[in-house]
Design a protein around this motif. Sequence first.
Motif, PDB file in Angstrom:
ATOM      1  N   ALA A  80      18.847 -11.792 -63.575  1.00 49.24           N
ATOM      2  CA  ALA A  80      18.031 -10.604 -63.808  1.00 49.24           C
ATOM      3  C   ALA A  80      16.831 -10.558 -62.867  1.00 49.24           C
ATOM      4  CB  ALA A  80      17.564 -10.570 -65.263  1.00 49.24           C
ATOM      5  N   LEU A  81      16.217 -11.721 -62.629  1.00 51.36           N
ATOM      6  CA  LEU A  81      15.091 -11.782 -61.693  1.00 51.36           C
ATOM      7  C   LEU A  81      15.543 -11.417 -60.287  1.00 51.36           C
ATOM      8  CD1 LEU A  81      12.209 -12.466 -60.864  1.00 51.36           C
ATOM      9  CD2 LEU A  81      12.865 -14.899 -60.819  1.00 51.36           C
ATOM     10  N   GLY A  82      16.693 -11.953 -59.880  1.00 53.90           N
ATOM     11  CA  GLY A  82      17.206 -11.632 -58.546  1.00 53.90           C
ATOM     12  C   GLY A  82      17.448 -10.146 -58.377  1.00 53.90           C
ATOM     13  N   ARG A  83      18.029  -9.509 -59.388  1.00 50.46           N
ATOM     14  CA  ARG A  83      18.261  -8.061 -59.323  1.00 50.46           C
ATOM     15  C   ARG A  83      16.944  -7.310 -59.221  1.00 50.46           C
ATOM     16  NH1 ARG A  83      22.815  -4.940 -62.502  1.00 50.46           N
ATOM     17  NH2 ARG A  83      21.713  -3.407 -61.256  1.00 50.46           N
ATOM     18  N   ALA A  84      15.963  -7.736 -60.029  1.00 49.00           N
ATOM     19  CA  ALA A  84      14.673  -7.049 -60.002  1.00 49.00           C
ATOM     20  C   ALA A  84      13.996  -7.195 -58.635  1.00 49.00           C
ATOM     21  CB  ALA A  84      13.771  -7.607 -61.104  1.00 49.00           C
ATOM     22  N   LEU A  85      14.096  -8.381 -58.060  1.00 44.85           N
ATOM     23  CA  LEU A  85      13.511  -8.590 -56.725  1.00 44.85           C
ATOM     24  C   LEU A  85      14.210  -7.735 -55.678  1.00 44.85           C
ATOM     25  CD1 LEU A  85      13.119 -12.462 -56.955  1.00 44.85           C
ATOM     26  CD2 LEU A  85      11.242 -10.834 -56.619  1.00 44.85           C
ATOM     27  N   ARG A  86      15.527  -7.646 -55.768  1.00 46.34           N
ATOM     28  CA  ARG A  86      16.263  -6.785 -54.833  1.00 46.34           C
ATOM     29  C   ARG A  86      15.821  -5.335 -54.959  1.00 46.34           C
ATOM     30  NH1 ARG A  86      22.139  -6.323 -55.531  1.00 46.34           N
ATOM     31  NH2 ARG A  86      21.892  -4.933 -53.751  1.00 46.34           N
ATOM     32  N   THR A  87      15.651  -4.892 -56.200  1.00 47.09           N
ATOM     33  CA  THR A  87      15.231  -3.507 -56.414  1.00 47.09           C
ATOM     34  C   THR A  87      13.835  -3.272 -55.856  1.00 47.09           C
ATOM     35  OG1 THR A  87      16.578  -3.396 -58.421  1.00 47.09           O
ATOM     36  CG2 THR A  87      14.872  -1.724 -58.145  1.00 47.09           C
ATOM     37  N   ARG A  88      12.932  -4.243 -56.078  1.00 51.95           N
ATOM     38  CA  ARG A  88      11.580  -4.083 -55.539  1.00 51.95           C
ATOM     39  C   ARG A  88      11.617  -4.040 -54.009  1.00 51.95           C
ATOM     40  NH1 ARG A  88       6.527  -7.681 -57.578  1.00 51.95           N
ATOM     41  NH2 ARG A  88       7.443  -9.326 -56.266  1.00 51.95           N
ATOM     42  N   TYR A  89      12.493  -4.839 -53.413  1.00 51.78           N
ATOM     43  CA  TYR A  89      12.640  -4.769 -51.950  1.00 51.78           C
ATOM     44  C   TYR A  89      13.102  -3.379 -51.524  1.00 51.78           C
ATOM     45  CZ  TYR A  89      14.969  -5.071 -47.447  1.00 51.78           C
ATOM     46  OH  TYR A  89      15.383  -4.820 -46.170  1.00 51.78           O
ATOM     47  N   ASP A  90      14.075  -2.826 -52.245  1.00 51.57           N
ATOM     48  CA  ASP A  90      14.578  -1.491 -51.900  1.00 51.57           C
ATOM     49  C   ASP A  90      13.462  -0.458 -51.914  1.00 51.57           C
ATOM     50  OD1 ASP A  90      17.189  -2.374 -51.595  1.00 51.57           O
ATOM     51  OD2 ASP A  90      17.750  -1.932 -53.663  1.00 51.57           O
ATOM     52  N   LEU A  91      12.524  -0.631 -52.849  1.00 55.67           N
ATOM     53  CA  LEU A  91      11.484   0.386 -53.035  1.00 55.67           C
ATOM     54  C   LEU A  91      10.239   0.132 -52.206  1.00 55.67           C
ATOM     55  CD1 LEU A  91      11.794   0.763 -56.915  1.00 55.67           C
ATOM     56  CD2 LEU A  91      12.692   2.307 -55.164  1.00 55.67           C
TER      57      LEU A  91
ATOM     58  N   LEU B 141      24.561 -12.182 -55.530  1.00 55.18           N
ATOM     59  CA  LEU B 141      24.125 -12.971 -54.371  1.00 55.18           C
ATOM     60  C   LEU B 141      24.711 -12.405 -53.080  1.00 55.18           C
ATOM     61  CD1 LEU B 141      22.834 -15.372 -52.949  1.00 55.18           C
ATOM     62  CD2 LEU B 141      24.822 -16.759 -53.624  1.00 55.18           C
ATOM     63  N   GLY B 142      25.996 -12.062 -53.111  1.00 57.92           N
ATOM     64  CA  GLY B 142      26.619 -11.486 -51.920  1.00 57.92           C
ATOM     65  C   GLY B 142      25.914 -10.217 -51.463  1.00 57.92           C
ATOM     66  N   ASN B 143      25.522  -9.375 -52.424  1.00 56.29           N
ATOM     67  CA  ASN B 143      24.833  -8.137 -52.062  1.00 56.29           C
ATOM     68  C   ASN B 143      23.449  -8.409 -51.492  1.00 56.29           C
ATOM     69  OD1 ASN B 143      26.932  -6.434 -52.849  1.00 56.29           O
ATOM     70  ND2 ASN B 143      26.250  -6.400 -54.975  1.00 56.29           N
ATOM     71  N   ALA B 144      22.760  -9.397 -52.049  1.00 62.83           N
ATOM     72  CA  ALA B 144      21.434  -9.741 -51.524  1.00 62.83           C
ATOM     73  C   ALA B 144      21.547 -10.285 -50.100  1.00 62.83           C
ATOM     74  CB  ALA B 144      20.760 -10.764 -52.441  1.00 62.83           C
ATOM     75  N   LEU B 145      22.530 -11.125 -49.870  1.00 59.04           N
ATOM     76  CA  LEU B 145      22.745 -11.658 -48.517  1.00 59.04           C
ATOM     77  C   LEU B 145      23.105 -10.540 -47.549  1.00 59.04           C
ATOM     78  CD1 LEU B 145      24.761 -14.868 -49.447  1.00 59.04           C
ATOM     79  CD2 LEU B 145      22.489 -14.810 -48.396  1.00 59.04           C
TER      80      LEU B 145
ATOM     81  N   LEU C  14      31.999  -5.048 -51.025  1.00 57.47           N
ATOM     82  CA  LEU C  14      32.695  -5.694 -49.912  1.00 57.47           C
ATOM     83  C   LEU C  14      32.792  -4.753 -48.722  1.00 57.47           C
ATOM     84  CD1 LEU C  14      34.327  -7.954 -48.604  1.00 57.47           C
ATOM     85  CD2 LEU C  14      36.338  -7.148 -49.868  1.00 57.47           C
ATOM     86  N   ALA C  15      33.095  -3.500 -48.985  1.00 59.82           N
ATOM     87  CA  ALA C  15      33.212  -2.531 -47.888  1.00 59.82           C
ATOM     88  C   ALA C  15      31.898  -2.395 -47.127  1.00 59.82           C
ATOM     89  CB  ALA C  15      33.647  -1.177 -48.437  1.00 59.82           C
ATOM     90  N   ALA C  16      30.775  -2.449 -47.834  1.00 59.24           N
ATOM     91  CA  ALA C  16      29.476  -2.349 -47.163  1.00 59.24           C
ATOM     92  C   ALA C  16      29.263  -3.521 -46.215  1.00 59.24           C
ATOM     93  CB  ALA C  16      28.353  -2.288 -48.202  1.00 59.24           C
ATOM     94  N   ALA C  17      29.651  -4.711 -46.644  1.00 61.62           N
ATOM     95  CA  ALA C  17      29.494  -5.895 -45.792  1.00 61.62           C
ATOM     96  C   ALA C  17      30.419  -5.809 -44.582  1.00 61.62           C
ATOM     97  CB  ALA C  17      29.777  -7.159 -46.595  1.00 61.62           C
ATOM     98  N   LEU C  18      31.642  -5.351 -44.781  1.00 61.61           N
ATOM     99  CA  LEU C  18      32.577  -5.203 -43.667  1.00 61.61           C
ATOM    100  C   LEU C  18      32.088  -4.138 -42.689  1.00 61.61           C
ATOM    101  CD1 LEU C  18      35.907  -5.384 -45.690  1.00 61.61           C
ATOM    102  CD2 LEU C  18      35.089  -7.077 -44.049  1.00 61.61           C
ATOM    103  N   ARG C  19      31.531  -3.074 -43.234  1.00 60.23           N
ATOM    104  CA  ARG C  19      30.971  -2.023 -42.380  1.00 60.23           C
ATOM    105  C   ARG C  19      29.875  -2.578 -41.484  1.00 60.23           C
ATOM    106  NH1 ARG C  19      27.699   1.243 -46.056  1.00 60.23           N
ATOM    107  NH2 ARG C  19      26.099  -0.281 -45.494  1.00 60.23           N
ATOM    108  N   ASP C  20      29.013  -3.409 -42.055  1.00 55.02           N
ATOM    109  CA  ASP C  20      27.924  -3.977 -41.268  1.00 55.02           C
ATOM    110  C   ASP C  20      28.469  -4.918 -40.203  1.00 55.02           C
ATOM    111  OD1 ASP C  20      25.140  -4.303 -40.703  1.00 55.02           O
ATOM    112  OD2 ASP C  20      25.233  -6.265 -41.649  1.00 55.02           O
TER     113      ASP C  20
END
Length: 966
Positions: free
Chosen positions: A158-169, A204-208, A250-256
């Motif tokens: 939950a903390l990781g998700r919240a940190l990711r969201t704060r980064y997005d914003l 974790l994969g999405n954060a990476l 997964l598609a987003a990572a492959l796109r990148d």
Amino acid sequence: MTTPTPSDNTGSTDSEIERNRQRAAEGWLDAIIDLAMGLRDRYRRTGDHPDLLEGIALLRTGLGGVGNHPVRYVLLSNLSSLLLDHFHEIGDLAILHEALGGCDEAIPLIDEENRLTVTSMRLEVLGLLAERTHDPAYATEAVKSASRLPPKPYVQYALGRALRTRYDLTDDYATLTEAVRVLEECVRATPADDPNYLLWLSELGNALQQSAERTGDDSVRETAIRHLRTVVARLPGPSAATLLFRKVDLAAALRDRGRQTGDLVALREGVGLLREVLTATPPASPHWVNRCENYLVAAEFLVERTGDMELLDQAVDIGGAARDQAGAGATIRLLLGLLHHRRFQRTGSRTDLEQAVSVFTEAADMVPYGEPDHVVALGSQGRVWFSQYELSGDPQALRDSVTALGSAARASTLGTTMRGEIQFNYGLSLNAQYELSMDPAVLAAAGHAFSEAAQTQALAPRERLRAARAWAQTEARARRWHRARDAYAFAVGLLPFVAPRSLARADQQRELAEFDGLAADAAASALWADDPPTAVRLLELGRGVLGGQILQSRSDISRLRTAAPDLAERLAQAFDRLAPSGQLTSVDADLRHDFELKLRRVLDEVRVLPGFTDFLAPPDLADLLISTTHGPVVLINVSRLRSDALIVQPSGITPVELPGVTTDSVADQADTFGAALAAATRPGTGETEAQTTVTGVLQWLWDFIAEPVLKQLGHLSTPSGNWPRVWWSPVGQLSLLPIHAAGRLPSSATVLDRVISCYTPTLRALGHSRQRHTRADGDLVVVAIGDAPGAKTLRGVAREASRIAALAPATRLDSTDATIAAVRAALTTHTSAHFACHATSDPDNPSAGHLLLHDGPLSVLDVSALDLTGVRLVVLSACETSLGARWIPDEGLHLVSAFQLAGYPQVVGTLWQVNDMVARLVAIDLHESVAAGEDAAVALHHAVRRCRERFDLTPTLWAAYLYSGQ
């Protein structure tokens, strides 16, 4: 999936549900709770939304009848869990607020054992509220709350998700770095068979992946792809709804990966995954718009690489439909505008340009100033206004472009992909403004914008290289030659990253083709800066990039085997797995990207060892000069900036200016020559005229290139003793013309009457040939195929093969015996080889050029992948074996160079189609001289001169033959 709740019962079966339904009807509160949670479990397995709605209704009914009884808090926490699932189904913010209220009421009074779990669920709700409302206060509250809790895996999740969201914003990269750290700890602490392991791993994969997009770090991206593939592969069959989310990830990572490396396999796989997701998502679903956004991004990247108009049209249609959907915001409009703009660039359609302007304006009006989407909208508006200027010449459109892009640049974050892209486009608009105003300050501003974009590591290497080239061009335009030289050197240094070994050869060619000619401009700028050594070095680094990769993998690593055998073995394994490749599957591509990273890591480890600092680095100038000990190498550089011949000898470098040679004049001569060659093959009056035209081109080559060089070298007449040698290394389209045959026919003012000509694609290739050169005698394999299936019969092949095989110990592979497998085997066991067969160049894919054997083609790619030792000479008595592709001539991709890379220090080939009878005469003459002990280069030289005496009025018959290598 959501955070577990106190009453999780993931094993509920249909029979248990029915049993609890009966007890709940009797008023048993525990049965109502168990029934609700069982219905939620079944919903998660089947995606049947009515089950979830029934469970929510049951819990709400239960709450209405319990007052302040302690069980109320169990009901509230379980209801919040079901509401989270319900929110993911319909996207209604009111549901999130209800779930948050339930958690807030339950947490103070719930028992300690379950309080932590419900608190973690509250963190998830806060994170979702932050995502959907774009209010960072929710994310900040979640982070603060989580930081006060014990580091249990579901808390860290939950903390990781919240940190990711704060980064997005907030775009605070330190927040994303912390999210990755927390989520890595979460995954490490969770057994792989835990029901939540895949959820943790996907987060974790999405954060990476976000980190890789921010930094351009390939290793982080590949780790993200590996995690996300694991999640997609291991999700159980009943998790159909969850699988769609994970496929999007997964598609987003492959796109990148595709965008950063040019990997079409990854781009196509990503688009395919997203098409599956869209097909499985009803348009009424709250996820439809977001999934459309992901699809449109991936499709646009693929179109940009491939020009697939059918895909582009489909994407425009899908984007248009999504624009009209409820909930479609600025992002859909930005993507739709981008697609319309892309189609305008492909078709010139004014309608598409107008549509792009319209939707970009809509997007800008929908987003508050300063938000990321507003910056993107400003940048996008600037791009389309620049297109309007290019189309109409309207200076107001250019002013609007400069204003919008300048504002977007100031509002973007330094070092990000967005900032780099905006700065590049800003530089283009400023450059155009300079052309109108001729204001040096505007040109300097354009150069600054290009420079920043080029040095933005988060940008894809290709985009950085575009910016670096534009930066160098602005410095050259200002005639700041030392700065131009340095900017071009920076650009040339990026070339290997544009075509990494992990790509299929066709993808590598496509990526490099855009920058063909970069090395020539770089060398010219160095010469204007009075720096010939740097000019030579830049030509070496900027040409033959693909061949250089192969040469590096063939380097002698025996010293490393002695000092660090483990590193040597890992290095050899990585090189082996990264051999040039044709088509790749997604599995192959993953492996190649993995080995590309391993190769980089091994080289980094080796280069910190004492004495290995420059291990396998490009050769320095001293090493390059050593390769010219047997005769000068003449690098003929043709650039828009200036043209010169650089005579490279052990004593140094001597530039010879070629003022009459320009890129346009060389292109004109190549066009004229090509047309004359085609006409010369058609019997009739046009044949004589064609030969006259060819003679004219040979005279032009003499007057403007060969004679000034030979005069500088002191070769002013026909030698009376030993013939001097000159190695020619032409740049660009000049490599399509026969410099060795240049002259004023029929006089003796010709290259053939002054020196023995050899060719080399680069100085590195020549040095490699000399390291492998052997004069030891050995047997010969003669491959003769006059009747290959589907090809015109070559009637003289059998006679040619018989005469040559009689001159020395030889093995014959004739007709049906000359299979691909047999020929490959023979090349490993014979010192020399002679091919008398059909050969074909491929103007669209030069690596597919091939020798036609009995059972199929032996291609340029196949040959260059061979690693032969102890070989000496190969004669390609066939057509077009040294003819590269006009769209990527600097790579020298043809059969002659392929055999050199395979290990042959001496290769004889042809520049165009050759006459069957003449081919036989030259080949026999050559081999008779070699059998008598003459060097192959000398033997070919005199064989061609004798052929010229017989056919003095038809230079197309004898001028095609050339010698390459030592």
